[in-house]
Design a protein around this motif. Structure first.
Motif, PDB file in Angstrom:
ATOM      1  N   LYS A  15       0.834  -1.209   0.000  1.00 12.98           N
ATOM      2  CA  LYS A  15       0.000   0.000   0.000  1.00 12.98           C
ATOM      3  C   LYS A  15       0.866   1.256   0.000  1.00 12.98           C
ATOM      4  O   LYS A  15       0.573   2.233  -0.711  1.00 12.98           O
ATOM      5  CB  LYS A  15      -0.928  -0.011   1.206  1.00 12.98           C
ATOM      6  CG  LYS A  15      -1.978  -1.114   1.161  1.00 12.98           C
ATOM      7  CD  LYS A  15      -2.750  -1.219   2.456  1.00 12.98           C
ATOM      8  CE  LYS A  15      -3.747  -2.381   2.410  1.00 12.98           C
ATOM      9  NZ  LYS A  15      -4.442  -2.580   3.698  1.00 12.98           N
ATOM     10  N   LEU A  16       1.934   1.224   0.792  1.00 10.85           N
ATOM     11  CA  LEU A  16       2.831   2.371   0.833  1.00 10.85           C
ATOM     12  C   LEU A  16       3.528   2.565  -0.506  1.00 10.85           C
ATOM     13  O   LEU A  16       3.712   3.703  -0.977  1.00 10.85           O
ATOM     14  CB  LEU A  16       3.860   2.189   1.950  1.00 10.85           C
ATOM     15  CG  LEU A  16       3.302   2.222   3.379  1.00 10.85           C
ATOM     16  CD1 LEU A  16       4.389   1.887   4.387  1.00 10.85           C
ATOM     17  CD2 LEU A  16       2.699   3.585   3.689  1.00 10.85           C
ATOM     18  N   PHE A  19       1.048   4.158  -2.895  1.00 12.85           N
ATOM     19  CA  PHE A  19       0.862   5.585  -2.646  1.00 12.85           C
ATOM     20  C   PHE A  19       2.071   6.372  -3.125  1.00 12.85           C
ATOM     21  O   PHE A  19       1.939   7.446  -3.716  1.00 12.85           O
ATOM     22  CB  PHE A  19       0.605   5.838  -1.159  1.00 12.85           C
ATOM     23  CG  PHE A  19       0.146   7.235  -0.871  1.00 12.85           C
ATOM     24  CD1 PHE A  19      -1.101   7.671  -1.273  1.00 12.85           C
ATOM     25  CD2 PHE A  19       0.969   8.131  -0.199  1.00 12.85           C
ATOM     26  CE1 PHE A  19      -1.530   8.961  -1.024  1.00 12.85           C
ATOM     27  CE2 PHE A  19       0.549   9.428   0.059  1.00 12.85           C
ATOM     28  CZ  PHE A  19      -0.704   9.844  -0.356  1.00 12.85           C
ATOM     29  N   ASP A  20       3.264   5.810  -2.901  1.00 12.66           N
ATOM     30  CA  ASP A  20       4.490   6.454  -3.369  1.00 12.66           C
ATOM     31  C   ASP A  20       4.487   6.540  -4.891  1.00 12.66           C
ATOM     32  O   ASP A  20       4.916   7.548  -5.481  1.00 12.66           O
ATOM     33  CB  ASP A  20       5.710   5.660  -2.889  1.00 12.66           C
ATOM     34  CG  ASP A  20       7.016   6.291  -3.338  1.00 12.66           C
ATOM     35  OD1 ASP A  20       7.341   7.394  -2.845  1.00 12.66           O
ATOM     36  OD2 ASP A  20       7.698   5.699  -4.198  1.00 12.66           O
ATOM     37  N   ARG A  21       3.964   5.496  -5.554  1.00 13.20           N
ATOM     38  CA  ARG A  21       3.873   5.504  -7.011  1.00 13.20           C
ATOM     39  C   ARG A  21       2.948   6.618  -7.504  1.00 13.20           C
ATOM     40  O   ARG A  21       3.246   7.315  -8.485  1.00 13.20           O
ATOM     41  CB  ARG A  21       3.366   4.147  -7.492  1.00 13.20           C
ATOM     42  CG  ARG A  21       3.298   4.008  -9.011  1.00 13.20           C
ATOM     43  CD  ARG A  21       2.685   2.675  -9.401  1.00 13.20           C
ATOM     44  NE  ARG A  21       2.563   2.549 -10.847  1.00 13.20           N
ATOM     45  CZ  ARG A  21       1.716   1.752 -11.465  1.00 13.20           C
ATOM     46  NH1 ARG A  21       0.875   1.001 -10.753  1.00 13.20           N
ATOM     47  NH2 ARG A  21       1.670   1.690 -12.778  1.00 13.20           N
ATOM     48  N   LEU A  22       1.823   6.810  -6.801  1.00 19.47           N
ATOM     49  CA  LEU A  22       0.900   7.882  -7.168  1.00 19.47           C
ATOM     50  C   LEU A  22       1.563   9.240  -7.032  1.00 19.47           C
ATOM     51  O   LEU A  22       1.407  10.113  -7.896  1.00 19.47           O
ATOM     52  CB  LEU A  22      -0.361   7.815  -6.296  1.00 19.47           C
ATOM     53  CG  LEU A  22      -1.373   8.949  -6.492  1.00 19.47           C
ATOM     54  CD1 LEU A  22      -1.869   8.988  -7.940  1.00 19.47           C
ATOM     55  CD2 LEU A  22      -2.549   8.792  -5.534  1.00 19.47           C
ATOM     56  N   LEU A  23       2.318   9.439  -5.956  1.00 19.46           N
ATOM     57  CA  LEU A  23       3.021  10.717  -5.767  1.00 19.46           C
ATOM     58  C   LEU A  23       4.019  10.957  -6.903  1.00 19.46           C
ATOM     59  O   LEU A  23       4.155  12.080  -7.407  1.00 19.46           O
ATOM     60  CB  LEU A  23       3.745  10.723  -4.428  1.00 19.46           C
ATOM     61  CG  LEU A  23       2.869  10.705  -3.168  1.00 19.46           C
ATOM     62  CD1 LEU A  23       3.736  10.636  -1.919  1.00 19.46           C
ATOM     63  CD2 LEU A  23       1.967  11.938  -3.111  1.00 19.46           C
ATOM     64  N   MET A  75      -8.671  10.139  -5.061  1.00 18.58           N
ATOM     65  CA  MET A  75      -7.340  10.099  -4.440  1.00 18.58           C
ATOM     66  C   MET A  75      -6.367  10.950  -5.249  1.00 18.58           C
ATOM     67  O   MET A  75      -5.549  11.698  -4.689  1.00 18.58           O
ATOM     68  CB  MET A  75      -6.840   8.656  -4.360  1.00 18.58           C
ATOM     69  CG  MET A  75      -5.528   8.495  -3.612  1.00 18.58           C
ATOM     70  SD  MET A  75      -5.695   8.812  -1.841  1.00 18.58           S
ATOM     71  CE  MET A  75      -6.553   7.306  -1.355  1.00 18.58           C
ATOM     72  N   ASN A  78      -6.927  14.587  -4.427  1.00 21.27           N
ATOM     73  CA  ASN A  78      -6.335  14.964  -3.140  1.00 21.27           C
ATOM     74  C   ASN A  78      -4.839  15.228  -3.279  1.00 21.27           C
ATOM     75  O   ASN A  78      -4.310  16.226  -2.759  1.00 21.27           O
ATOM     76  CB  ASN A  78      -6.563  13.850  -2.105  1.00 21.27           C
ATOM     77  CG  ASN A  78      -8.010  13.748  -1.675  1.00 21.27           C
ATOM     78  OD1 ASN A  78      -8.744  14.736  -1.707  1.00 21.27           O
ATOM     79  ND2 ASN A  78      -8.442  12.570  -1.272  1.00 21.27           N
ATOM     80  N   VAL A  79      -4.170  14.328  -3.979  1.00 20.75           N
ATOM     81  CA  VAL A  79      -2.734  14.482  -4.184  1.00 20.75           C
ATOM     82  C   VAL A  79      -2.442  15.707  -5.050  1.00 20.75           C
ATOM     83  O   VAL A  79      -1.466  16.435  -4.822  1.00 20.75           O
ATOM     84  CB  VAL A  79      -2.155  13.194  -4.827  1.00 20.75           C
ATOM     85  CG1 VAL A  79      -0.719  13.413  -5.282  1.00 20.75           C
ATOM     86  CG2 VAL A  79      -2.227  12.036  -3.831  1.00 20.75           C
ATOM     87  N   ILE A  93       1.361  16.979   0.972  1.00 17.62           N
ATOM     88  CA  ILE A  93       0.504  15.837   1.278  1.00 17.62           C
ATOM     89  C   ILE A  93       0.775  15.280   2.675  1.00 17.62           C
ATOM     90  O   ILE A  93      -0.145  14.793   3.341  1.00 17.62           O
ATOM     91  CB  ILE A  93       0.665  14.730   0.204  1.00 17.62           C
ATOM     92  CG1 ILE A  93      -0.448  13.678   0.343  1.00 17.62           C
ATOM     93  CG2 ILE A  93       2.037  14.096   0.267  1.00 17.62           C
ATOM     94  CD1 ILE A  93      -1.841  14.175   0.093  1.00 17.62           C
ATOM     95  N   LEU A  97      -2.093  14.636   5.545  1.00 17.44           N
ATOM     96  CA  LEU A  97      -2.314  13.356   6.215  1.00 17.44           C
ATOM     97  C   LEU A  97      -2.107  13.462   7.723  1.00 17.44           C
ATOM     98  O   LEU A  97      -2.876  12.900   8.510  1.00 17.44           O
ATOM     99  CB  LEU A  97      -1.396  12.287   5.618  1.00 17.44           C
ATOM    100  CG  LEU A  97      -1.628  11.999   4.132  1.00 17.44           C
ATOM    101  CD1 LEU A  97      -0.614  10.979   3.613  1.00 17.44           C
ATOM    102  CD2 LEU A  97      -3.041  11.491   3.884  1.00 17.44           C
TER     103      LEU A  97
END
Length: 270
Positions: A15-16, A19-23, A75, A78-79, A93, A97
């Protein structure tokens, strides 16, 4: 202080990474894509509202594949907002959070402190009291002004209930519905032909709607969802009327009401 419950999360690392990939993707788009480079907080706003309604539709349809897709869109938004704010040196971000984590911990003292709350009503009451201590001048401050009126009525009533301003029994609420119905009938007599006072009739109709929303809350019905289901049902039946009448060579706008009712009654049986 209670020890917070920690459910096993065997996929935390994945999951982390996601999320890092999305950033990373967000940064690449913001720096290289002509469309993404132009976006502002204001330009994204209406798109976010649209995505929120699309998520709502997917939830009402029970389509979890679409729910997953729409959650991803939100999501991203939000980013995106956080990335734009970070360019203005306002927040990033991580600030977003950490802010929500801090708020959740503060407003759940029954989990992170020694306050006792064994039911949902107590939790909500504590939440509203904490908000007032945090500087809110009114319990109703947290209700967005731009919310649709029906949703706003639900939130207003829910927040008032959180501090004890509520009816005790559903029978009392239904009596209020009947009272408002009578007052509306006095302003708008369907059997009479005289011109009504539109302003007064509108005010009484608003009171009636508000009391019906209140009663729905007491019997655990979401009035927004209930109305949307009726909207969808109407659309389905009306489109059946259009399709089936066209098959019979008939045209909308040229049929009598009795003819249309025939198709409508057939649609109700489907």
């Amino acid at each position: 202080m209670k020890k917070p419950y920690s459910a096993p999360d065997i996929n935390r690392e994945e999951k982390l990474k996601a999320f890092d990939r999305l950033l990373t993707v967000m940064n690449e788009l913001r720096e290289n894509c002509p469309w993404d480079k132009k976006q502002t907080l204001e330009s994204l706003r209406h798109l976010t509202i649209e995505e929120t309604y699309e998520l709502s539709d997917a939830i009402l349809e029970g389509d979890l594949t679409e729910v997953k897709k729409e959650l991803g869109d939100l999501m991203l938004h939000n980013v995106f907002y956080a990335r734009i704010a970070s360019e203005q040196n306002k927040f990033d971000i991580a600030d977003v959070l950490n802010s929500i984590c801090d708020k959740l911990i503060e407003r759940h003292p029954h989990i992170y402190s020694d306050v006792i709350a064994n039911d949902e009503a107590t939790v909500k009451a504590n939440w509203e009291k904490i908000k007032l201590k945090s500087g809110n001048k009114s319990v109703l401050e947290g209700v967005p002004k731009s919310l649709p009126a029906l949703v706003k009525a639900i939130r207003i009533q829910d927040k008032a209930r959180g501090v004890g301003f509520d009816w005790e029994k559903k029978e009392q609420v239904w009596e209020k519905v009947e009272e408002e119905m009578q007052e509306f009938k006095q302003e708008f007599n369907a059997a009479a032909n005289e011109t009504i006072n539109k302003e007064k009739a509108m005010a009484e109709f608003g009171d009636l709607l508000f009391s019906l929303v209140n009663y729905a809350r007491f019997i655990d019905i979401d009035p927004e969802e209930a109305l949307e289901r009726t909207n969808k049902k109407f659309i389905k039946r009306f489109q059946y009327l259009e399709t089936e009448s066209a098959k019979d060579g008939k045209k909308m706008g040229e049929m009598t009401l009795d003819e249309m009712d025939e198709y409508w009654n057939r649609a109700k049986k489907l």
